[in-house]
Design a protein around this motif. Structure first.
Motif: not given
Length: 676
Positions: A126-128, A142-143, A308-310
């Motif tokens: 994730l960012p940060g 992965n889902r 995040s989704g990937t």
């Protein structure tokens, strides 16, 4: 105030009644453990004692997890989309009326010295710089969709500009919360000063400092940076202080069983009592933090969401590489040792039996017999010889869907030998752990072959079941699924004990949800197999019935499954409930206490019909030795019992003489033949 039943009033001396003596009770024996392959579920979990993990990093490849329903199993381990028979076995177990099971997921081991993180997990960033991974290996990870929101909440507090503290001389770096406001160390604060950009700061520590002009003291939060210009009292007084907490939401896009988790009140610094990685590690079933994340994280002052989704690294299914050593441990050549497979049950006290539906993957599936048609029906035809079950179609994605490392063909001599060897190892482990291993006769064997299989075992810690069963699959309109009979037998064991106690033999019981068997056992074969100690499922009026409850022991006194389970229960009760005797002074009081507890336990069992005798003298004896008679610090206690055996045969003789008189003679026994 009351203490031990005494109401205390004015100060004084009060006499308390004697505390009731603890009573030794029977131990439940209805819980079964299941070991197999699943698409998801706990694996490579941290353990408190790294020596148990065997991987040198405090991770246990296999862990035993209790589940109290089929729904709870699905939540943790997934449904029927995996490659093995474990989900079918657990579903059939609960369908019989069982209340609890322990499930151990088998995963491929990693050689020692190479494990830095659990393998096969999906990794997200994730960012940060915040990194998270799926809780355990598999493409299910992965889902995931991960979202972290930052929620500001106005705090009743003010900034004290120009403060001077011991060991800390940063002007404008002190926040004074109002009484009752909770500002923990490590909390993130946003300070909004008029005409200035918003600033973020972290509470470095809490201190009590003098209150100007009053002589009192304030509990203040010391920040880690400057938040107002030196001497700018007006700006400090007009500032708004907000407490910023994180809210983490995780969505699992499993189409068959969507899952969602939500965690609130999170902190982004290690000192915070709800530091995000720590909360995820303790509470989440979907996520875990990768190793080595002690540093903190800080969002931008505008508090934008992190999402995040990937996955940065996709998760992998590794079940096709699972092999025999993953089931039993026993490392060779430097591989990992410890809590692999069945060994994960070592420190789990509840299970009394163990089922391993994925001990091997039958090649081609079990044989089946064509059902006989009813004369006069439109489908009536002459039934021929038993035919082999057609091979199952190759599953999609062969490298992911098959248990290649466990595949054996019991129809071949070499394959059958390997099956028997694995089952023998399971029995050895069961004896060491104090469990009864429920074994499946390999599918497709005829009665003489089953007897040869039976000759390979001689243990009261094992019971064998034949034949394999047929049950509806997840799709009611789809084909019938093959089911190992041991799973249904485990559920029947639990049902019988919950209904009538441990003395009730788990036989002559209907198998719920089972519609047929793969091999019909005729009367002569049934008689041979029963005398050999093989427990048979048969199609009878009303459904499929389990007709026997024997062990695979050649010792006549231990041939009944109820006898072995009764002895195991006594051992458990004595070990767990009489541990208080350790370090007790040796003497008549200890001897009398031991006798009283044991006789209470045996009397309770006698009331349930566990013993053959009509009186206590005919049913058991307790012999407590003399202190020091067997050496310093030792006291020998002998307990003998006469277990009851279930009625297996009822023979009725009917004689019609020439004069028309009818005489009947009833003969009851254990070894007089199989009823017809």
């Amino acid at each position: 105030m009351s203490l031990a039943g005494v109401v205390l009033g004015a100060p004084g001396v009060y006499l308390a009644p004697p505390a009731p003596q603890p009573r030794t009770a029977t131990e439940p024996m209805d819980v079964a453990a299941f070991v197999g392959v699943t698409p998801r579920g706990p694996a490579y979990e941290p353990v408190s004692d790294p020596s148990l993990a065997g991987e040198g990093v405090g991770l246990a490849p296999s862990v035993a997890v209790p589940v109290d329903s089929w729904d709870e199993y699905q939540e943790l381990f997934g449904g029927f989309d995996g490659p093995g028979l474990l989900p079918h076995a657990v579903a059939a177990y609960f369908a019989q009326g069982a209340r609890r099971a322990y499930v151990v997921r088998i995963v491929r081991r990693v050689p020692r010295g190479r494990v830095e993180r659990p393998p096969g997990c999906a990794h997200y960033r994730l960012p940060g710089g915040l990194a998270l991974r799926s809780r355990n290996e598999g493409t299910w990870g992965n889902r995931l969709t991960i979202r972290l929101r930052f929620v500001p909440r106005a705090l009743a507090a003010r900034i004290r500009a120009g403060a001077r503290l011991p060991r800390h001389a940063v002007p404008g770096a002190v926040v004074v919360p109002a009484p009752g406001s909770a500002v923990p160390v490590g909390a993130l604060l946003r300070l909004r000063v008029p005409d200035r950009a918003d600033a973020l700061a972290v509470v470095a520590r809490l201190e009590r400092v003098p209150r100007p002009g009053t002589g009192g003291r304030d509990l203040v939060a010391v920040l880690d940076r400057v938040v107002a210009p030196p001497g700018d009292d007006d700006a400090a007084a007009a500032a708004v202080v907000e407490l910023v907490e994180g809210e983490l939401t995780v969505l699992d896009g499993d189409p068959a069983h969507p899952r969602r988790e939500h965690f609130a009140g999170l902190g982004l610094q290690p000192a915070h009592p709800r530091f995000l990685p720590d909360v995820v590690r303790r509470e989440s079933r979907l996520l875990a933090p990768p190793p080595g994340q002690p540093r903190g994280y800080e969002p931008a002052p505008d508090l934008g969401d992190w999402a995040s989704g990937t996955p940065e690294v996709p998760g992998r299914d590794r079940w096709c590489f699972v092999r025999e050593e993953d089931l039993f441990g026993g490392a060779r050549g430097g591989d990992a040792e410890g809590t692999e497979g069945v060994e994960a049950l070592l420190d789990v006290p509840e299970p009394a039996s163990v089922v391993v539906p994925d001990l091997y993957a039958p090649a081609g599936g079990p044989a089946r017999a064509e059902p006989a048609s009813v004369p006069g029906s439109p489908d009536f035809r002459v039934c021929g010889e038993t035919t082999a079950r057609p091979p199952a179609p190759a599953p999609t994605g062969r490298d992911l869907r098959r248990l290649d490392g466990l595949a054996l063909d019991p129809a071949t001599p070499a394959g059958l030998e390997q099956v028997v060897r694995r089952q023998g190892r399971l029995v050895e482990v069961a004896e060491r752990l104090g469990l009864v291993a429920l074994l499946d006769v390999p599918p497709g064997l005829q009665a003489p072959q089953v007897l040869r299989w039976r000759s390979a075992f001689d243990s009261s810690y094992a019971a064998g079941y034949h034949p394999w069963l047929r049950t509806p699959g997840p799709d009611p309109a789809g084909p019938l699924e093959q089911l190992p009979p041991s799973a249904v037998a485990a559920g029947i064991l639990a049902r019988c004990e919950l209904r009538a106690g441990i003395s009730r033999g788990p036989a002559n019981e209907l198998a719920a949800g089972v519609v047929d068997v793969f091999d019909r056992v005729d009367e002569p074969a049934h008689g041979e197999l029963h005398r050999a100690g093989v427990d048979v499922f048969r199609v009878e009026p009303g459904g499929v019935w389990l007709t026997g409850a024997r062990t695979l022991s050649s010792e006549p006194r231990l041939r009944q499954l109820t006898t072995r389970r009764l002895l195991l229960m006594l051992q458990r009760a004595v070990r767990r409930q009489l541990a208080w005797t350790v370090f007790e002074p040796m003497g008549d009081a200890l001897r009398a206490g031991l006798r009283r507890h044991l006789e209470q336990l045996l009397g309770d069992l006698a009331d349930t019909g566990a013993f053959a005798g009509a009186t206590p003298q005919e049913s058991w004896f307790v012999d407590v030795g003399r202190p020091e008679a067997d050496g310093p610090g030792r006291l020998l206690v002998r307990v003998g019992v006469a277990p009851s055996e279930p009625l297996e045969f009822l023979v009725l003789r009917v004689v019609l003489d020439a004069g028309g008189a009818i005489e009947t003679d009833l003969d009851v026994g254990q070894e007089r033949g199989v009823p017809t």
